[in-house]
Design a protein around this motif. Sequence first.
Motif, PDB file in Angstrom:
ATOM      1  N   CYS A   1     126.854  20.805   2.804  1.00 16.22           N
ATOM      2  CA  CYS A   1     127.632  21.820   3.501  1.00 16.22           C
ATOM      3  C   CYS A   1     128.278  21.235   4.743  1.00 16.22           C
ATOM      4  O   CYS A   1     127.745  20.325   5.364  1.00 16.22           O
ATOM      5  N   TYR A   2     129.440  21.748   5.073  1.00 11.45           N
ATOM      6  CA  TYR A   2     130.128  21.364   6.301  1.00 11.45           C
ATOM      7  C   TYR A   2     130.972  22.543   6.729  1.00 11.45           C
ATOM      8  O   TYR A   2     131.168  23.493   5.965  1.00 11.45           O
ATOM      9  N   GLU A   3     131.467  22.436   7.923  1.00 11.84           N
ATOM     10  CA  GLU A   3     132.251  23.539   8.426  1.00 11.84           C
ATOM     11  C   GLU A   3     133.547  23.636   7.637  1.00 11.84           C
ATOM     12  O   GLU A   3     134.234  22.631   7.460  1.00 11.84           O
ATOM     13  N   GLY A   4     133.871  24.812   7.169  1.00  7.84           N
ATOM     14  CA  GLY A   4     135.109  24.967   6.408  1.00  7.84           C
ATOM     15  C   GLY A   4     134.917  24.796   4.916  1.00  7.84           C
ATOM     16  O   GLY A   4     135.871  24.854   4.155  1.00  7.84           O
ATOM     17  N   LEU A   5     133.665  24.574   4.499  1.00  6.04           N
ATOM     18  CA  LEU A   5     133.382  24.489   3.067  1.00  6.04           C
ATOM     19  C   LEU A   5     133.751  25.827   2.426  1.00  6.04           C
ATOM     20  O   LEU A   5     133.385  26.878   2.906  1.00  6.04           O
ATOM     21  N   ASP A   6     134.542  25.780   1.352  1.00  2.00           N
ATOM     22  CA  ASP A   6     134.935  27.043   0.745  1.00  2.00           C
ATOM     23  C   ASP A   6     134.613  27.041  -0.734  1.00  2.00           C
ATOM     24  O   ASP A   6     134.078  26.070  -1.286  1.00  2.00           O
ATOM     25  N   GLN A   7     134.981  28.137  -1.338  1.00  2.00           N
ATOM     26  CA  GLN A   7     134.665  28.366  -2.735  1.00  2.00           C
ATOM     27  C   GLN A   7     135.195  27.239  -3.629  1.00  2.00           C
ATOM     28  O   GLN A   7     134.542  26.818  -4.564  1.00  2.00           O
ATOM     29  N   SER A   8     136.417  26.747  -3.315  1.00  2.00           N
ATOM     30  CA  SER A   8     137.023  25.770  -4.213  1.00  2.00           C
ATOM     31  C   SER A   8     136.294  24.421  -4.168  1.00  2.00           C
ATOM     32  O   SER A   8     136.363  23.654  -5.109  1.00  2.00           O
ATOM     33  N   ALA A   9     135.594  24.164  -3.069  1.00  2.46           N
ATOM     34  CA  ALA A   9     134.859  22.907  -3.001  1.00  2.46           C
ATOM     35  C   ALA A   9     133.421  23.078  -3.467  1.00  2.46           C
ATOM     36  O   ALA A   9     132.745  22.106  -3.790  1.00  2.46           O
ATOM     37  N   ALA A  10     132.943  24.313  -3.487  1.00  2.00           N
ATOM     38  CA  ALA A  10     131.540  24.535  -3.814  1.00  2.00           C
ATOM     39  C   ALA A  10     131.339  25.052  -5.228  1.00  2.00           C
ATOM     40  O   ALA A  10     130.329  24.778  -5.855  1.00  2.00           O
ATOM     41  N   LEU A  11     132.317  25.808  -5.722  1.00  3.74           N
ATOM     42  CA  LEU A  11     132.085  26.519  -6.969  1.00  3.74           C
ATOM     43  C   LEU A  11     132.937  25.959  -8.110  1.00  3.74           C
ATOM     44  O   LEU A  11     132.420  25.389  -9.052  1.00  3.74           O
ATOM     45  N   TYR A  12     134.237  26.158  -8.022  1.00  2.00           N
ATOM     46  CA  TYR A  12     135.097  25.635  -9.083  1.00  2.00           C
ATOM     47  C   TYR A  12     136.504  25.513  -8.530  1.00  2.00           C
ATOM     48  O   TYR A  12     136.841  26.091  -7.500  1.00  2.00           O
ATOM     49  N   GLU A  13     137.312  24.767  -9.216  1.00  2.00           N
ATOM     50  CA  GLU A  13     138.721  24.676  -8.863  1.00  2.00           C
ATOM     51  C   GLU A  13     139.498  24.403 -10.138  1.00  2.00           C
ATOM     52  O   GLU A  13     138.963  23.852 -11.090  1.00  2.00           O
ATOM     53  N   TRP A  14     140.745  24.833 -10.144  1.00  6.72           N
ATOM     54  CA  TRP A  14     141.584  24.517 -11.299  1.00  6.72           C
ATOM     55  C   TRP A  14     142.209  23.154 -11.083  1.00  6.72           C
ATOM     56  O   TRP A  14     142.505  22.771  -9.955  1.00  6.72           O
ATOM     57  N   ASN A  15     142.413  22.466 -12.173  1.00  4.46           N
ATOM     58  CA  ASN A  15     143.018  21.145 -12.083  1.00  4.46           C
ATOM     59  C   ASN A  15     144.543  21.304 -12.040  1.00  4.46           C
ATOM     60  O   ASN A  15     145.204  21.379 -13.066  1.00  4.46           O
ATOM     61  N   TYR A  16     145.072  21.383 -10.826  1.00  4.09           N
ATOM     62  CA  TYR A  16     146.478  21.765 -10.659  1.00  4.09           C
ATOM     63  C   TYR A  16     147.453  20.764 -11.239  1.00  4.09           C
ATOM     64  O   TYR A  16     148.444  21.131 -11.848  1.00  4.09           O
ATOM     65  N   GLN A  17     147.164  19.515 -11.000  1.00  3.15           N
ATOM     66  CA  GLN A  17     148.096  18.501 -11.498  1.00  3.15           C
ATOM     67  C   GLN A  17     148.271  18.623 -13.000  1.00  3.15           C
ATOM     68  O   GLN A  17     149.382  18.638 -13.508  1.00  3.15           O
ATOM     69  N   ARG A  18     147.153  18.746 -13.694  1.00  3.67           N
ATOM     70  CA  ARG A  18     147.238  18.847 -15.151  1.00  3.67           C
ATOM     71  C   ARG A  18     147.865  20.170 -15.579  1.00  3.67           C
ATOM     72  O   ARG A  18     148.592  20.235 -16.569  1.00  3.67           O
ATOM     73  N   GLN A  19     147.583  21.211 -14.833  1.00  4.62           N
ATOM     74  CA  GLN A  19     148.193  22.496 -15.167  1.00  4.62           C
ATOM     75  C   GLN A  19     149.714  22.411 -15.047  1.00  4.62           C
ATOM     76  O   GLN A  19     150.441  22.915 -15.909  1.00  4.62           O
ATOM     77  N   LEU A  20     150.182  21.771 -13.978  1.00  3.96           N
ATOM     78  CA  LEU A  20     151.628  21.626 -13.783  1.00  3.96           C
ATOM     79  C   LEU A  20     152.257  20.849 -14.934  1.00  3.96           C
ATOM     80  O   LEU A  20     153.292  21.245 -15.475  1.00  3.96           O
ATOM     81  N   LEU A  21     151.586  19.773 -15.299  1.00  4.89           N
ATOM     82  CA  LEU A  21     152.087  18.975 -16.415  1.00  4.89           C
ATOM     83  C   LEU A  21     152.158  19.814 -17.691  1.00  4.89           C
ATOM     84  O   LEU A  21     153.135  19.764 -18.430  1.00  4.89           O
TER      85      LEU A  21
END
Lengths: 400, 291
Positions: free
Chosen positions: B67-87
């Motif tokens: 944990c660190y200050e500013g830790l949010d959902q996208s770093a802790a839980l899940y994130e979409w792979n944007y680069q691949r989505q764009l492609l």
Amino acid sequence: MTDSASSAVVGPNDVPRLVSARIATFLKVLRDNAFAVGPSEGQDALTLVTSGYAARPSLLRSAFKHLFSANKADWEKFDRLFDAFWLRKHVRSRSVATGSVANSPSVQGLLSGSGKEQTSGSALMDEILTESGTDHEGAGEGRMEGASAAENLVETDFRKIADPAQMEEAHAVAAQLARAMLIRLTRRDLARRHGYTLHLRRTIHRNISHGGVPISLVKRQRKEKPLRLVVLLDASGSMSMYTGVFLRFIHGVLDTFRGAEAFLFHTRLAHISDAMRDKNPARALDRLSIMAQGAGGGTKIGESLETFNRWHVQRVLHSRSCVMIVSDGYETGDAALLGREMARLAKRCRRIVWLNPMMGWQGYMPEASGIKAALPHIDLLAPANTLRSLADLEPYLAKL
Amino acid sequence: MPLSREEIAERLAEAGYIADDELATAIAIMQLLKRPLLLEGEAGVGKTEVAKALASACATSLIRLQCYEGLDQSAALYEWNYQRQLLAIQAHQGKDASQIEDYIFSEKYLLERPLLAAIRQDNPPVLLIDEVDRADEEFEAFLLEILSDFQVSIPELGTVRAVSIPHVVLTSNGTRELSDALRRRCLYHYVDYPDIERETRIIMARISGASATLSLQIARMVEKVRKEDLRKVPGVAETLDWAAALVGLDVSDLHDRPELVHETLMCLLKTHEDKTRMTREVTERLLGRVA
């Protein structure tokens, strides 16, 4: 509360009702001692008992200790409570050490000194109530001479307010002021809200409908930490006329500023935030009055600051903290120590504000040994003998 | 199958962690009640090590969320792979929009972060949420939700339920007061500095080549140093560093090489102030009291 706990506890059939009832009573005892335990803990306690943890008292104690404690203070006093309840060793109806204030060594010192004289909780309460009835807050107000017009209240030195009703009004204004300061500080933050880096995640999400071409951009800004205010209030004899008003001010500050902390010092330092935030007013008074013992005597600012630096700084201060010391600077301890500790403190926080009620007096020069030693490390030395002088601080705090 | 306390202590010892009885009890209860375990204590007393040893004792994987200050959902839980989505969007241009959407918001483009990964394992892993006091209050509230339900809802995908309930260990240094709700949800254990006997065993378990007498001397010396008025009290990690240094320098008895003892004290003392406070005389005085 006991009813709900016991009804939740009586669950599995193979456990005699007696045990569940005992556990429910134990939960009640824990709650009286400021443990945050509810029905779900009761249920789990029962599970532990049925899973063989009741074989030896020491095992059960250790198991219950992990289950019921929520912080270090709980952790430290649990064994005593357990022994008293289950093993009938030295039963005392109500433990004096409540809440996490018992964490600080200074408070522990105060507690151990005072705890022994008390016989029962109710007798203690009466004593406190009568004490607060007379002049818990407006210390010394009855002795002051001269009255002033109510509309001039803002400009009037706290010493010169004689009428208890006016004093009450001054207290209310002090509490209000603390709130007003916060509102203005937050508004200033809002006005500055435009980001400087791109928030990629949000941007892409928003532009899926454009086929991924980023047309509308979402920006991000580093989250600003709100200002944290830490107030250290001198409650020595020489400050007695001002202590009441500042306690109300602190109350307002704690109510509104997120993460604000307050300490009180005379010959020792006591952490009073928890006591002042306590939702149970009787217990809050109880705790405060225990900590205030010794107030009205001499001041050991240096030693108190040393305690603060050693035990509280790490938890209480961060880079956007402002430490506000309210004291007249009359040090009865070692002034050199005060200088050293001020230097240490200055390294850990953004600003140190020293409010000195005596600065409002005519012809005052900062010559007390304490204030002289501290002066090089203070960012702002301001008078604080009227409400106006407190209000004048607001623009300064906003700049932090 | 919950292990008994003795088994747990034994297995932790095999993993290189010497636990006291209370900690073994805590871990046994944690597995029995399926509650997270909150470890608090000074820096360097080995809180993180507990989780590591537990993972190896349970023969399971360790998933760590720092944990660190500013830790949010996208770093802790899940994130979409944007680069691949764009492609993918570019590659499928001209197709039906809703079809593309279904496609790019599928498992294939989901990046698991520690919390999601922890609840999707078949074999319950040890989830270490390290220094939870550094995260923001908002994150703490969010964490509470995950820790009580063990399910995650992803708007584009639906709700992901836990395949197995992980063993959750939270650690805190006390830089910020944790919320009562989170504390209540967890079992609590306060990790203190080990006593001389346990510290001796820790040194012997961790530092190969440290003899029983030397380990005991080191443990005693460190205990004395901790009682001095220092700004940074040395933790177990520092003790181990120091022991390793002494063993590396071929010291077999602290009394043989007092000057070397003083010079290697830098392994224990981490600030200039402490350094100057610990003069040669002080070291010798402490050393004299170490039998």
